[in-house]
Design a protein around this motif. Structure first.
Motif, short mmCIF file in Angstrom:
data_model
loop_
_atom_site.label_atom_id
_atom_site.label_comp_id
_atom_site.label_asym_id
_atom_site.label_seq_id
_atom_site.Cartn_x
_atom_site.Cartn_y
_atom_site.Cartn_z
N LEU A 1 0.83 -1.21 0.00
CA LEU A 1 0.00 0.00 0.00
C LEU A 1 0.86 1.26 0.00
CD1 LEU A 1 -2.76 -1.06 2.55
CD2 LEU A 1 -3.01 -0.83 0.07
N LEU A 2 1.96 1.21 0.74
CA LEU A 2 2.86 2.34 0.82
C LEU A 2 3.51 2.62 -0.53
CD1 LEU A 2 4.14 4.38 2.83
CD2 LEU A 2 5.99 2.74 3.15
N MET A 3 3.74 1.57 -1.31
CA MET A 3 4.43 1.69 -2.58
C MET A 3 3.48 1.75 -3.77
SD MET A 3 7.76 1.93 -2.31
CE MET A 3 7.35 3.14 -1.05
N MET B 1 0.12 3.21 -10.11
CA MET B 1 1.46 2.66 -10.28
C MET B 1 1.86 1.99 -8.97
SD MET B 1 3.30 5.74 -12.40
CE MET B 1 4.54 4.69 -13.11
N ALA B 2 2.52 0.84 -9.09
CA ALA B 2 2.93 0.08 -7.91
C ALA B 2 4.39 -0.33 -8.06
CB ALA B 2 2.05 -1.15 -7.73
N MET C 1 8.20 -2.46 -11.48
CA MET C 1 7.17 -1.43 -11.42
C MET C 1 6.05 -1.80 -12.38
SD MET C 1 7.67 2.64 -11.77
CE MET C 1 6.31 3.74 -11.50
N ASP C 2 4.80 -1.54 -11.97
CA ASP C 2 3.64 -1.90 -12.77
C ASP C 2 2.66 -0.73 -12.81
OD1 ASP C 2 4.02 -5.02 -13.04
OD2 ASP C 2 4.40 -4.52 -10.95
N GLY D 1 13.57 11.44 -6.19
CA GLY D 1 14.83 10.75 -5.94
C GLY D 1 14.70 9.27 -5.67
N GLY D 2 13.48 8.75 -5.58
CA GLY D 2 13.34 7.34 -5.25
C GLY D 2 11.98 6.80 -5.62
N ARG D 3 11.64 5.66 -5.03
CA ARG D 3 10.36 5.02 -5.32
C ARG D 3 9.22 5.76 -4.65
NH1 ARG D 3 10.58 -1.37 -5.62
NH2 ARG D 3 12.14 -1.58 -7.24
#
Length: 200
Positions: free
Chosen positions: A11-13, A32-33, A38-39, A174-176
């Motif tokens: 859920l966080l991602m 997006m997950a 990544m999907d 800078g990140g996911r």
């Protein structure tokens, strides 16, 4: 405990953004997950109802910015919507509520004269013919304005009898877990040939 932690991490991602598809009775969510890769996924909801409409499967993305993003168009003739992603072209029939999916040229909207020239040109020549265009699969800049589908969207440069409504994109970070935004056409130009797909 492990399963609960995995669900919480999932859920966080996961990020999503929803826009109303004008007066069609539908809203479109782009999700997006982040996992091992990544999907992305599209999901439709009928307004005034408590249940979801059709949705796509999760599509795996391969390159930074992960070939992410979806461009939205509407037919001036019959009100159908077209959603362009790199691996699929989705078509929404608002009368039946059916969401069709294709990864080849069958059923794709007819290109304009400019669109035909660009489709047949090499990349260097295409940049010369259409120098001000943007690519669909690029980040949305952090300071770039965003919003909703405008009341009077412009005609498409690249497709006949379509209006360009805007695009979903991943905000540069800078990140996911980047934010997703919807960029309307008055804030950024129409991506070049955004309804051309590849089966991967």
């Amino acid at each position: 405990m492990i399963a609960a932690s995995y669900v919480a991490w999932g859920l966080l991602m996961t990020r999503s953004k929803t826009v109303r598809l004008e007066d069609s009775g539908f809203s479109l969510s782009y999700m997006m997950a982040w996992g091992w890769g990544m999907d992305e996924r599209l999901s439709l909801t009928r307004r005034w109802f408590d249940f979801s409409g059709p949705s796509s499967e999760w599509l795996s993305l391969w390159k930074k910015p992960y070939n992410s993003g979806v461009a939205i168009y509407r037919s001036k003739e019959n009100g159908e919507y077209y959603f362009g992603a790199i691996y699929r072209l989705f078509t929404l029939d608002t009368k039946s509520g059916e969401l069709r999916s294709s990864c080849d040229s069958e059923g794709a909207p007819r290109r304009s004269e400019l669109g035909e020239r660009l489709a047949k040109a090499e990349r260097v020549d295409a940049d010369r013919i259409d120098p001000a265009s943007e690519h669909l699969f690029r980040y949305v800049e952090r300071d770039q304005s965003h919003g909703e589908i405008p009341a009077s969207p412009p005609d498409s440069k690249y497709y006949v009898d379509l209006r360009y409504l805007g695009r979903f994109g991943l905000v540069r970070s800078g990140g996911r877990g980047n934010e997703i935004r919807f960029v309307p056409p008055e804030q950024a130009s129409e991506p070049r040939l955004a309804l051309e797909t590849s089966c991967g």
